[in-house]
Design a protein around this motif. Structure first.
Motif, PDB file in Angstrom:
ATOM      1  N   GLU A 171       0.838  -1.208   0.000  1.00 23.91           N
ATOM      2  CA  GLU A 171       0.000   0.000   0.000  1.00 23.91           C
ATOM      3  C   GLU A 171       0.873   1.258   0.000  1.00 23.91           C
ATOM      4  OE1 GLU A 171      -3.490   2.207   2.622  1.00 23.91           O
ATOM      5  OE2 GLU A 171      -2.586   0.369   3.392  1.00 23.91           O
TER       6      GLU A 171
ATOM      7  N   ARG B 102       1.082   4.125  -2.877  1.00 27.40           N
ATOM      8  CA  ARG B 102       0.800   5.533  -2.552  1.00 27.40           C
ATOM      9  C   ARG B 102       1.955   6.432  -2.992  1.00 27.40           C
ATOM     10  NH1 ARG B 102      -3.637   6.409   0.289  1.00 27.40           N
ATOM     11  NH2 ARG B 102      -4.540   4.705   1.482  1.00 27.40           N
TER      12      ARG B 102
ATOM     13  N   LEU C 246      -6.173  -4.628  -0.053  1.00 23.56           N
ATOM     14  CA  LEU C 246      -6.126  -3.378  -0.823  1.00 23.56           C
ATOM     15  C   LEU C 246      -7.522  -2.979  -1.289  1.00 23.56           C
ATOM     16  CD1 LEU C 246      -2.892  -3.928  -2.962  1.00 23.56           C
ATOM     17  CD2 LEU C 246      -3.150  -2.450  -0.988  1.00 23.56           C
TER      18      LEU C 246
ATOM     19  N   THR D 121      -9.355  -1.600   1.733  1.00 20.76           N
ATOM     20  CA  THR D 121      -8.811  -0.291   2.142  1.00 20.76           C
ATOM     21  C   THR D 121      -9.219   0.795   1.155  1.00 20.76           C
ATOM     22  OG1 THR D 121      -6.922  -1.457   3.077  1.00 20.76           O
ATOM     23  CG2 THR D 121      -6.687   0.916   2.788  1.00 20.76           C
ATOM     24  N   PHE D 122      -9.014   0.512  -0.137  1.00 21.57           N
ATOM     25  CA  PHE D 122      -9.319   1.524  -1.160  1.00 21.57           C
ATOM     26  C   PHE D 122     -10.814   1.847  -1.159  1.00 21.57           C
ATOM     27  CE2 PHE D 122      -5.465   0.196  -3.987  1.00 21.57           C
ATOM     28  CZ  PHE D 122      -4.631   0.698  -3.012  1.00 21.57           C
TER      29      PHE D 122
ATOM     30  N   THR E  63     -12.252   5.460  -0.166  1.00 23.36           N
ATOM     31  CA  THR E  63     -12.971   6.194  -1.218  1.00 23.36           C
ATOM     32  C   THR E  63     -14.333   6.646  -0.710  1.00 23.36           C
ATOM     33  OG1 THR E  63     -11.873   4.788  -2.840  1.00 23.36           O
ATOM     34  CG2 THR E  63     -13.700   6.100  -3.640  1.00 23.36           C
TER      35      THR E  63
ATOM     36  N   TRP F  31     -11.423   9.273  -5.609  1.00 28.04           N
ATOM     37  CA  TRP F  31     -11.636   8.020  -6.354  1.00 28.04           C
ATOM     38  C   TRP F  31     -10.621   7.837  -7.476  1.00 28.04           C
ATOM     39  CZ3 TRP F  31     -12.581   7.569 -11.535  1.00 28.04           C
ATOM     40  CH2 TRP F  31     -12.938   8.747 -12.212  1.00 28.04           C
TER      41      TRP F  31
ATOM     42  N   TYR G 175      -7.314   6.435  -6.169  1.00 25.06           N
ATOM     43  CA  TYR G 175      -7.379   5.009  -5.831  1.00 25.06           C
ATOM     44  C   TYR G 175      -7.528   4.143  -7.076  1.00 25.06           C
ATOM     45  CZ  TYR G 175      -7.469   6.283  -0.953  1.00 25.06           C
ATOM     46  OH  TYR G 175      -7.113   6.764   0.280  1.00 25.06           O
TER      47      TYR G 175
ATOM     48  N   ARG H  44      -5.059   1.175  -8.093  1.00 22.79           N
ATOM     49  CA  ARG H  44      -5.528  -0.163  -8.486  1.00 22.79           C
ATOM     50  C   ARG H  44      -4.815  -0.621  -9.758  1.00 22.79           C
ATOM     51  NH1 ARG H  44     -10.597   1.762  -7.199  1.00 22.79           N
ATOM     52  NH2 ARG H  44     -11.389   0.880  -5.274  1.00 22.79           N
TER      53      ARG H  44
END
Length: 1132
Positions: free
Chosen positions: A659, A663, A711, A714-715, A719, A726, A729, A733
């Motif tokens: 993650e 990021r 993931l 979390t995303f 979001t 969005w 993220y 992805r």
């Protein structure tokens, strides 16, 4: 030989016309085809399994398993068997594990008071079984000693069973030694089990309290005493650590049976000779690469030595010293799991007569050697790992080569020998590696020395190698199974050839018993290589070799062949025992360090399969735990513990790291930290995602799926918290898919856009905040935030509203309008108060009177100067701390009312937009078929008719909504207009006269806001505020004062005023152009520009107001609208 009579009906078959041969060939060909097809099918199944399973297979899940161990069916050989081996196996499997796991699976923090006594209560029956087992062992030892004493009897008067001179039943002594080791191990387990002893004491205390008050526990008193006696017996027999001692101190002389043991010199000599022979064999191999089970035999020799001492009370000092010297080579022997045994301590304690003869220095040197061994092992472990890594990998390549190479008939003997050597080499490697791991780990644990991380990692690497050996054998089990049967036959033929070299005739004349034993050995070798047959061969050769039948150079190859036969016949069982890692349960503290190492060296991530395979080895042994209601509780506790460690030290760390990497990669423009791989290093965690699922207990641990789920979760959650993120993220992805191959799931959150801004629900709940913080743009139908702490301003347009309506449903539209109505009520109350104020009302009445009196002179236009004067007059009444007059605040109030109306307009447009999007799939809105009628015509089920009816109603609603929409403005005018126009609100009728001063105030404010756009500090900057125009238009409509306001001709007056001033400035410029006064010209230009801006701003306000009036049908007065409604009513 009698000829079998043939039925006359079948006589014709005797004539051979060749047809039988043809039929046979056809059948053979068909059978060959079938076998080929079947083989290819099996290959397909094998390949399919190969792809779906992990790198390391759980043996317990084999759909079909090959058992290579042959079993005996011969009734003759059933008579020649020993009870000894079965007793040993029971002890090792059942009782060791039952005792070892006692007290496990219960965490110290959650132990309920009395749980310890309950556990011990469950365990009493196990102790009874153990007591019976120990008693049986004692009987077997006495029986074997009696049988051997009867064979080797020094009393000449007694008839000999067989001629025993030169006959040495070494195998029997070895097995007797093994049985003594079982008793010895039970002692060691008891000695090292603190929990068991504590619980026993607590249980005895409980029993004492029961004894004092048996009625309370509903136990008859007569049952208590026998139970207490049983406990005392169990304690004395088992828990005092005297099992072995009690065995060797038994009374072996039994005059009743006429067996003399202690006074039997021939037996004493034979006993000592066998101990020395076994020891010589052990001493030469122990600590060497070819060592297989010499350590276990060494423990047996020590046990036999102590037994010999206690029977005959003689001490062989030389042998005693030799036994102790082994301790320098082998500092300790692992008896089972985590139970380590120190031979020096044992010998000194059990043979005190010999211990007195030893000097202190030699005793201390043995202990010093133990410390030195640990230090040396810590230094050499890493090198050992490297060398074994090379050995094992090269051996694995040989195993692979065997499986791919076809056997050649011309070199079959050589091929079988090489295969045999490769298999034996695998067992040797497994034994060496297993010994290093167990001895080192258990020594550290026993001596309570700290282990370095490097040592832990090295030992874990060795565990992996050990499991790699086991899995190589298992993976190639088809080839191994095929080879083992051939190799055993080959070895048996070699043994038969060796035995067949002696001269039968000479033996026939001299000793018939020797000949018989050799014939028995040959017969036993002519058959499957079962344990029983090999035992018979061993015993028969003990008798058959007594007269120097074989020369030494002939006997050694025979012994070597028989040893190989032992190994190969029990190959699978040997591999299983040598590669068993159940001891890791007691050293599971190393698992976190191992996982940290795997995480740091992700390139070798695949090795984790082997470690989990090793951890699984503890499961079968745990099934013997008896202290819990069910062994499933212990298994569950173990499973939970391992999974918690695995999650903490690998999975969670991996998730966080992935993650973080995603990021930082997405936010590289922020330059958050130094990500130069040449400086901070690079770790490719993608290797973890290439791993096949890891099998552990009843689950598959799929690292890739776990991280993907983490993931996704979390995303998704983040979001939903910040919808405007969005896009970030989504990018993360995509990056996860590209960089790590993770198949991410789309969030599918209800249609949100990048500039989502506020949600309809949020605006509705806080409409008073919204109308004060946002500015309305009439033409683009957009709301823009006034100010923001961020670098951007939020905007709200029709698309956002439509998305929100689609998210929450169209029902929210009416609720929003209802909220707006509530808000307007409060604002109109303030509006009314302002208009009722004496200062305002008196000035407005004065202005109305003035306009009526002077309108003929001013060409029906309201003078601009009068509006300016009103504005200045209000300012004199006072201003707020932030410099706003009452008129400024009134203007803001009207703007907020207008913003609320603008929001209602946007809700309506958003609703239409949403409906049109929903209905865009309907081909023709003018001609929509009736689905319910069509379904009824087809005669479909009642449920289908209901569904069709619902579809028709939905389509009908969408069509009407998309075509018309609801006239919310009309509703909001209709609800307030009667009240505004009533007699009690006469003071509101003056409103049209305050509009001119308000417009002047608005224009000044608007120009000020636009000028701030070009300044560095943009606080209060704005380029639109059409809420004012909407508010004025709405209020004029409510008061029905459009005509009154139009009668002022206000915007014409403004235009004339500015045009007049501008023409005056132009004239002045022409005059001043001749004098060429630059400063004055600049001033003139600035004046002209300012007048232009003001005029333009008034024009824009005029256009906005005209546009806003259209929404409220400003072309008609209230009277005209009433008349129109009447006409419409009559027409219909």
């Amino acid at each position: 030989m009698a000829v079998e009579a043939i039925s006359p009906d079948w006589e014709f078959d005797r004539f051979d016309d060749g047809s039988t041969k043809i039929h046979t060939e056809v059948q053979q060909k068909n059978y060959g085809k079938f076998l080929e097809e079947y083989t290819s099918q099996l290959k397909g199944i094998e390949d399919a399994l190969d792809d779906s399973i992990g790198d390391v297979w759980d043996f317990t899940l084999d759909p079909i398993a090959l058992k290579l161990l042959p079993y005996e069916q011969s009734s003759l050989l059933e008579l020649i068997k020993t009870d000894n081996k079965r007793v040993i196996a029971t002890g090792e499997i059942k009782f060791y594990n039952g005792l070892l796991y006692y007290g496990e699976g219960v965490s110290d923090s959650c132990v309920v008071e009395g749980e310890s006594q309950v556990q011990m209560g469950r365990f009493i029956s196990f102790f009874q079984e153990l007591s019976c087992f120990v008693s049986r062992c004692f009987e077997v030892v006495v029986n074997v000693v009696h049988q051997l004493a009867a064979l080797y009897n020094s009393n000449k008067g007694v008839t000999k069973i067989i001629e025993s001179s030169g006959v040495h039943f070494q195998t029997v002594y070895e097995h007797l030694g093994e049985l003594l080791v079982v008793l010895l191990t039970l002692d060691e387990i008891m000695e090292n089990h603190g929990t068991l002893k504590d619980h026993w004491k607590m249980y005895k205390r409980l029993l004492k309290s029961v004894h004092h008050n048996p009625g309370k526990f509903a136990i008859p008193e007569e049952k208590l005493k026998p139970f207490e006696k049983l406990l005392l017996k169990l304690e004395g027999q088992l828990l005092d650590g005297m099992i072995f001692q009690a065995c060797v101190e038994q009374r072996f002389d039994d005059p009743g049976e006429g067996v003399s043991v202690s006074k039997n010199s021939a037996f004493a000599e034979e006993f000592a000779l066998n101990i020395r022979t076994i020891f010589t064999n052990v001493e030469s191999k122990i600590g060497e690469p070819s060592e297989i089970d010499q350590r276990d035999k060494y423990a047996g020799v020590c046990g036999l030595y102590v037994l010999h001492f206690h029977i005959f009370r003689t001490v062989d000092k030389k042998l005693y010293k030799a036994l102790l010297d082994i301790c320098k080579k082998v500092p300790a022997v692992t008896l089972t799991s985590n139970i380590i045994w120190f031979p020096d301590t044992f010998l000194m304690a059990k043979v005190p007569a010999a211990a007195k003869l030893m000097d202190k220095k030699s005793v201390q040197s043995i202990r010093a050697q133990r410390d030195a061994y640990l230090q040396q092992r810590a230094q050499t472990l890493t090198k050992d790992v490297q060398s074994y890594y090379v050995f094992v990998t090269s051996w694995m390549m040989k195993m692979e080569a065997i499986s791919s190479k076809e056997q050649r008939n011309d070199k079959l003997s050589e091929d079988l020998s090489s295969r045999c050597n490769v298999f034996v080499q695998g067992i040797l490697y497994a034994y060496s590696i297993g010994t290093i791991i167990k001895t080192t780990m258990n020594l550290y644990m026993s001596m309570q020395r700290p282990m370095t991380k490097a040592s832990v990692k090295a030992l874990c690497r060795l565990v992996e190698l050990l499991k790699a050996v086991e899995h190589t054998f298992h993976r190639r089990s088809m080839v191994v199974a095929d080879s083992v049967s051939h190799i055993t036959q080959h070895l048996q033929s070699q043994a038969l050839n060796s035995i067949g070299t002696f001269e039968y005739v000479s033996l026939l004349e001299q000793r018939l018993d020797v000949l018989s034993s050799l014939v028995m050995a040959e017969n036993a070798l002519n058959g499957p290589s079962t344990k029983e047959r090999r035992l018979v061969v061993s015993l028969a050769l003990s008798v058959g070799t007594q007269m120097k039948t074989f020369k030494d150079e002939e006997l050694l190859p025979l012994q070597l062949v028989l040893k190989k036969l032992d190994l190969i016949s029990e190959l699978k069982e040997r591999v299983k025992v040598q590669c068993d890692c159940s001891f890791l349960y007691w050293h599971r503290a190393v698992f976190p360090i191992y996982l940290d190492d795997v995480y740091d060296h992700a390139v070798d991530a695949a090795r984790i399969h082997y470690m989990f395979s090793a951890l699984r080895d503890s499961v079968p042994t745990m099934l013997h735990a008896k202290h819990m209601e069910s062994c499933d509780q212990l298994l569950e506790s173990y499973d939970t513990e391992i999974m918690e460690v695995f999650n903490e030290h690998l999975l969670d760390k991996l998730c966080k790291e992935i993650e973080k990497d995603l990021r930082l990669s997405v936010h590289t423009h922020l330059k958050l930290d130094d990500r130069n791989p040449f400086k901070v290093g690079m770790k490719d965690l993608a290797h973890f995602f290439y791993l096949k699922p890891i099998r552990f207990f009843n689950r598959f641990i799929h690292i890739k799926a776990y991280v993907t789920h983490y993931l996704d979760k979390t995303f998704y959650n983040l979001t939903t918290v910040a919808l405007h993120d969005w896009a970030t993220y989504s990018e993360m992805r995509n990056l996860a898919t590209q960089r790590y191959g993770l198949m991410m799931t789309e969030a599918h959150l209800p249609s949100q856009t990048l500039e989502q801004g506020l949600d309809v629900l949020e605006i509705m709940r806080n409409i008073h905040v919204f109308v004060s913080r946002y500015l309305y743009n009439l033409n683009n139908q957009i709301f823009i935030e006034k100010t923001s702490n961020n670098k951007h301003l939020n905007t709200i347009n029709i698309r956002h509203i439509a998305n929100s309506i689609r998210t929450h449903g169209t029902g929210i539209m009416n609720t929003t309008v209802n909220f707006t109505y509530q808000f307007l009520r409060k604002k109109f109350y303030i509006f009314s108060q302002f208009m009722y104020d004496e200062h305002i009302k008196s000035r407005l009445i004065k202005d109305i009177r003035f306009f009526r009196e002077t309108k003929d002179q001013s060409d029906q236009k309201y003078p601009f100067e009068r509006a300016e004067k009103f504005n200045r007059g209000i300012r004199k009444l006072g201003i707020t701390p932030d410099g706003q007059s009452y008129l400024d605040q009134f203007r803001q109030l009207i703007s907020q009312i207008g913003n609320a109306m603008g929001y209602v307009r946007m809700i309506r447009s958003g609703g239409l937009h949403c409906c049109s999007s929903a209905i865009r799939f309907v081909p023709d809105l003018e001609d929509i078929v009736n689905f319910e009628e069509l379904v009824k015509e087809e005669g479909l089920s009642e449920e289908t008719q209901k569904a069709a009816s619902l579809l028709d109603s939905v389509l009908g609603d969408l069509t009407s909504n998309s075509a018309e929409g609801t006239e919310y403005f009309k509703m909001l005018v209709g609800v307030f207009a009667p009240e505004f126009r009533s007699i009690k609100n006469m003071h509101l009728r003056n409103f049209y006269m305050i509009v001119p001063p308000l417009t002047v105030n608005f224009v000044e404010h608007s120009i000020g806001c636009k000028e701030k756009l070009n300044k560095k500090n943009k606080g209060g900057a704005a380029f639109t505020d059409d809420g004012f125009a909407m508010g004025v238009a709405y209020i004029l409509k409510l008061l029905d004062q459009y005509l009154e306001f139009d009668s002022l001709h206000w915007f014409q007056a403004v235009r004339e005023k500015y045009m007049k001033e501008m023409s005056a400035v132009v004239k002045e410029q022409n005059v001043q152009a001749t004098s060429q006064d630059e400063k004055l010209l600049q001033t003139m230009n600035l004046t002209q520009k300012r007048l232009d801006i003001y005029l333009q701003e008034f024009e824009l306000l005029h256009f906005s107001l005209s546009s806003a009036r259209i929404f409220f049908r400003a072309d008609k007065t209230a009277a005209e609208e009433t008349q129109e409604r009447k006409d419409r009513g009559q027409g219909s």
